[in-house]
Design a protein around this motif. Structure first.
Motif, mmCIF file in Angstrom:
data_model
loop_
_atom_site.group_PDB
_atom_site.id
_atom_site.type_symbol
_atom_site.label_atom_id
_atom_site.label_comp_id
_atom_site.label_asym_id
_atom_site.label_seq_id
_atom_site.Cartn_x
_atom_site.Cartn_y
_atom_site.Cartn_z
ATOM 1 N N LEU A 104 0.719 -1.180 0.065
ATOM 2 C CA LEU A 104 0.013 -0.070 0.038
ATOM 3 C C LEU A 104 0.982 1.239 0.000
ATOM 4 O O LEU A 104 0.531 2.120 -0.622
ATOM 5 C CB LEU A 104 -0.869 0.024 1.292
ATOM 6 C CG LEU A 104 -1.982 1.017 1.386
ATOM 7 C CD1 LEU A 104 -2.877 1.344 0.328
ATOM 8 C CD2 LEU A 104 -2.788 1.158 2.575
ATOM 9 N N THR A 108 0.700 4.067 -3.248
ATOM 10 C CA THR A 108 0.445 5.367 -2.721
ATOM 11 C C THR A 108 1.385 6.282 -2.854
ATOM 12 O O THR A 108 1.331 7.415 -2.694
ATOM 13 C CB THR A 108 -0.227 5.477 -1.288
ATOM 14 O OG1 THR A 108 0.498 5.038 -0.388
ATOM 15 C CG2 THR A 108 -1.625 4.631 -1.343
ATOM 16 N N TRP A 290 -6.529 -2.211 5.419
ATOM 17 C CA TRP A 290 -6.268 -1.513 4.317
ATOM 18 C C TRP A 290 -6.644 -0.268 4.117
ATOM 19 O O TRP A 290 -6.064 0.743 3.703
ATOM 20 C CB TRP A 290 -6.274 -2.364 3.024
ATOM 21 C CG TRP A 290 -5.921 -2.058 1.780
ATOM 22 C CD1 TRP A 290 -7.085 -1.407 1.031
ATOM 23 C CD2 TRP A 290 -5.066 -2.522 1.151
ATOM 24 N NE1 TRP A 290 -6.242 -1.140 -0.176
ATOM 25 C CE2 TRP A 290 -4.942 -1.781 -0.509
ATOM 26 C CE3 TRP A 290 -3.590 -3.205 1.506
ATOM 27 C CZ2 TRP A 290 -4.259 -1.838 -1.198
ATOM 28 C CZ3 TRP A 290 -2.642 -3.049 0.171
ATOM 29 C CH2 TRP A 290 -2.795 -2.680 -0.929
ATOM 30 N N ASP A 291 -7.971 -0.072 4.216
ATOM 31 C CA ASP A 291 -8.767 1.041 4.288
ATOM 32 C C ASP A 291 -8.585 2.075 5.344
ATOM 33 O O ASP A 291 -8.247 3.380 5.055
ATOM 34 C CB ASP A 291 -10.369 0.699 4.263
ATOM 35 C CG ASP A 291 -10.745 0.098 3.257
ATOM 36 O OD1 ASP A 291 -9.927 0.262 2.050
ATOM 37 O OD2 ASP A 291 -11.897 -0.490 3.098
ATOM 38 N N TYR A 293 -5.387 2.446 7.042
ATOM 39 C CA TYR A 293 -4.182 2.970 6.550
ATOM 40 C C TYR A 293 -4.495 4.164 5.606
ATOM 41 O O TYR A 293 -3.956 5.563 5.977
ATOM 42 C CB TYR A 293 -3.163 1.970 6.181
ATOM 43 C CG TYR A 293 -2.536 1.331 7.166
ATOM 44 C CD1 TYR A 293 -1.555 1.901 8.018
ATOM 45 C CD2 TYR A 293 -2.621 0.056 7.535
ATOM 46 C CE1 TYR A 293 -0.645 1.447 8.845
ATOM 47 C CE2 TYR A 293 -1.957 -0.717 8.537
ATOM 48 C CZ TYR A 293 -1.199 -0.216 9.223
ATOM 49 O OH TYR A 293 -0.249 -0.486 10.155
ATOM 50 N N GLN A 294 -5.334 4.163 4.608
ATOM 51 C CA GLN A 294 -5.375 5.000 3.771
ATOM 52 C C GLN A 294 -6.373 6.426 4.367
ATOM 53 O O GLN A 294 -5.852 7.609 4.011
ATOM 54 C CB GLN A 294 -6.242 4.504 2.677
ATOM 55 C CG GLN A 294 -5.534 3.321 1.803
ATOM 56 C CD GLN A 294 -6.090 3.202 0.633
ATOM 57 O OE1 GLN A 294 -6.321 3.901 -0.453
ATOM 58 N NE2 GLN A 294 -6.917 2.113 0.527
ATOM 59 N N GLU A 295 -7.178 6.065 5.113
ATOM 60 C CA GLU A 295 -7.982 6.998 6.014
ATOM 61 C C GLU A 295 -6.769 7.787 6.709
ATOM 62 O O GLU A 295 -7.026 9.283 6.872
ATOM 63 C CB GLU A 295 -8.742 6.635 6.844
ATOM 64 C CG GLU A 295 -10.107 6.114 5.884
ATOM 65 C CD GLU A 295 -11.143 5.220 6.923
ATOM 66 O OE1 GLU A 295 -10.920 5.533 8.159
ATOM 67 O OE2 GLU A 295 -12.034 4.694 6.092
ATOM 68 N N TRP A 297 -3.439 8.333 6.435
ATOM 69 C CA TRP A 297 -2.519 8.898 5.730
ATOM 70 C C TRP A 297 -3.176 10.124 4.925
ATOM 71 O O TRP A 297 -2.580 11.160 5.013
ATOM 72 C CB TRP A 297 -1.955 8.020 4.595
ATOM 73 C CG TRP A 297 -1.395 6.849 5.213
ATOM 74 C CD1 TRP A 297 -1.034 6.546 6.427
ATOM 75 C CD2 TRP A 297 -0.647 5.692 4.352
ATOM 76 N NE1 TRP A 297 -0.376 5.497 6.690
ATOM 77 C CE2 TRP A 297 -0.166 4.912 5.550
ATOM 78 C CE3 TRP A 297 -0.777 5.199 3.276
ATOM 79 C CZ2 TRP A 297 0.443 3.631 5.248
ATOM 80 C CZ3 TRP A 297 -0.310 4.204 2.808
ATOM 81 C CH2 TRP A 297 0.297 3.302 3.550
ATOM 82 N N LYS A 298 -4.411 10.143 4.659
ATOM 83 C CA LYS A 298 -4.849 11.238 4.177
ATOM 84 C C LYS A 298 -5.060 12.293 5.210
ATOM 85 O O LYS A 298 -4.883 13.668 4.969
ATOM 86 C CB LYS A 298 -6.398 10.934 3.466
ATOM 87 C CG LYS A 298 -6.173 10.095 1.891
ATOM 88 C CD LYS A 298 -7.747 9.903 1.586
ATOM 89 C CE LYS A 298 -7.320 8.944 0.118
ATOM 90 N NZ LYS A 298 -8.668 8.881 -0.766
ATOM 91 N N TYR A 306 -8.035 6.617 -3.924
ATOM 92 C CA TYR A 306 -8.306 5.502 -2.950
ATOM 93 C C TYR A 306 -7.930 4.456 -3.920
ATOM 94 O O TYR A 306 -8.166 4.107 -4.841
ATOM 95 C CB TYR A 306 -9.649 5.475 -2.755
ATOM 96 C CG TYR A 306 -10.438 3.955 -2.121
ATOM 97 C CD1 TYR A 306 -9.994 3.815 -0.774
ATOM 98 C CD2 TYR A 306 -10.796 3.161 -2.749
ATOM 99 C CE1 TYR A 306 -10.398 2.541 -0.118
ATOM 100 C CE2 TYR A 306 -11.155 2.012 -2.394
ATOM 101 C CZ TYR A 306 -11.178 1.752 -0.948
ATOM 102 O OH TYR A 306 -11.360 0.297 -0.330
#
Length: 370
Positions: A104, A108, A290-291, A293-295, A297-298, A306
């Protein structure tokens, strides 16, 4: 930014630590790219009754590698396989780095694999052999391998390891996690199974020293086992996965009592793993992580589109289908029906003592009857 030197399991798993603690960019500097393993592929190996073929494991990696633009796993230096991609052996001086965060972070843009060598450093800058400069680097993590403690060699006065024992003395045992990988089939990616089987083996010969005496005097086990001496880089008691496998196979092949103690362990581990990590719950954990971590980082200010999780339940169902076709039953509950369907019945009753094998056991001092 942070730079990690190395590409073994410890180096790869430090990527997660770096991004969790807010590193804006992570460079992993390596002389060549090693295989890394997604979480679901690791899960599949651990739950399997019979080891998973390495060729299947590489197939499981493909969706994540395609997502990251890492190319075909079959082309990596550690893979020795057929042109048809039907069979292979994975040989590497390092273990798999396991985890989805590595992939990931790569897709990204928070992590970059840099295939190069470090030449020198200047303030906040890494100068590479190729001429490239990695700037604004405030931290360097050196993860270039494991060296065991020479003090253990000195304590035991080791000149040579015979198998896993100093000078072949089964009363002394040093366990140092074997380095690297050398396997065509995989059942685990942790030290748990190997540590357990090693403990059982060592205790067996301590409890039954006449067994080791028989192996030495009648079988000549010292001549069959591989040997290891110290070098300037490592002590004698540190060996790699190939050496450890040769030791285990050699001892098991001439010690049926030890084999009997390990009977049923694969079934037990499979049932245990399913009880602790059932597929549906584990898949949900992988997707949620997975989701999440993305939240996070944003929220930290990183900008990227996404990225959907590349694995589905349908894919995993396909793995199980292929496993049943190529290997055997996928669950312990399936084994009885599988055995009945695949083992041909004999017209003659089974003879358990052909050639007076009981006499051999008695003469060898293993079976004692009053």
């Amino acid at each position: 930014c942070t730079a990690i030197l190395g590409n073994g399991a410890f180096a790869v798993e430090n990527i997660r630590t770096c991004v969790e603690f807010g590193a804006s960019k992570v460079y992993l500097v390596t002389r060549r790219r090693n295989l890394a393993l997604p979480r679901l592929a690791c899960w599949f190996c651990h739950q399997a009754i019979t080891p998973v073929p390495a060729a299947m494991l590489l197939e499981m990696m493909e969706p994540m590698y395609e997502l990251c633009g890492w190319g075909d796993p079959w082309t990596y230096h550690a893979v020795y396989g057929t042109r048809e991609k039907s069979m292979c052996t994975i040989k590497s001086s390092s273990r798999f780095g396991i985890g989805d965060v590595t992939f990931l972070a790569t897709v990204t843009g928070r992590c970059e694999y840099v295939v190069d060598l470090l030449k020198r450093c200047s303030p906040q800058t890494l100068h590479l052999v190729s001429g490239r400069k990695l700037e604004n680097v405030h931290n360097i993590i050196k993860a270039l391998g494991l060296i065991a403690d020479f003090e253990a060699d000195r304590l035991h006065h080791i000149k040579e390891m015979i198998g896993v024992w100093p000078a072949g003395d089964h009363r002394r045992f040093i366990f140092c996690d074997p380095l690297g990988m050398h396997a065509a089939n995989f059942t685990t990616h942790s030290t748990g199974g190997a540590s357990y089987s090693s403990s059982v083996s060592v205790k067996h010969f301590v409890d039954f020293p006449f067994e080791m005496r028989r192996l030495k005097e009648e079988v000549g086990i010292d001549d069959l086992l591989p040997r290891m001496t110290a070098t300037e880089e490592k002590p004698a008691h540190q060996y790699d996965a190939k050496y450890a496998m040769m030791c285990a196979f050699t001892v098991d092949s001439v010690c049926p009592l030890l084999q009997a103690k390990m009977a049923g362990m694969d079934d037990y581990m499979s049932e245990l793993f399913w009880a602790v990590n059932p597929l549906e719950r584990y898949m949900k954990e992988c997707r949620d992580s997975w989701d999440r971590y993305q939240e996070e980082w944003k929220q930290q200010g990183h900008e990227f589109e996404y990225v959907p999780y590349p694995y589905t339940m349908e894919m995993v169902d396909g793995w199980f289908k292929e496993y049943r076709e190529k290997v055997g039953p996928a669950r312990v509950s399936e084994k009885a029906a599988w055995m009945e369907a695949n083992v041909e019945p004999s017209a003659e009753p089974v003879q358990y003592d052909r050639g007076n094998s009981q006499g051999w056991w008695k003469d060898s001092g293993i079976l004692r009857v009053k």
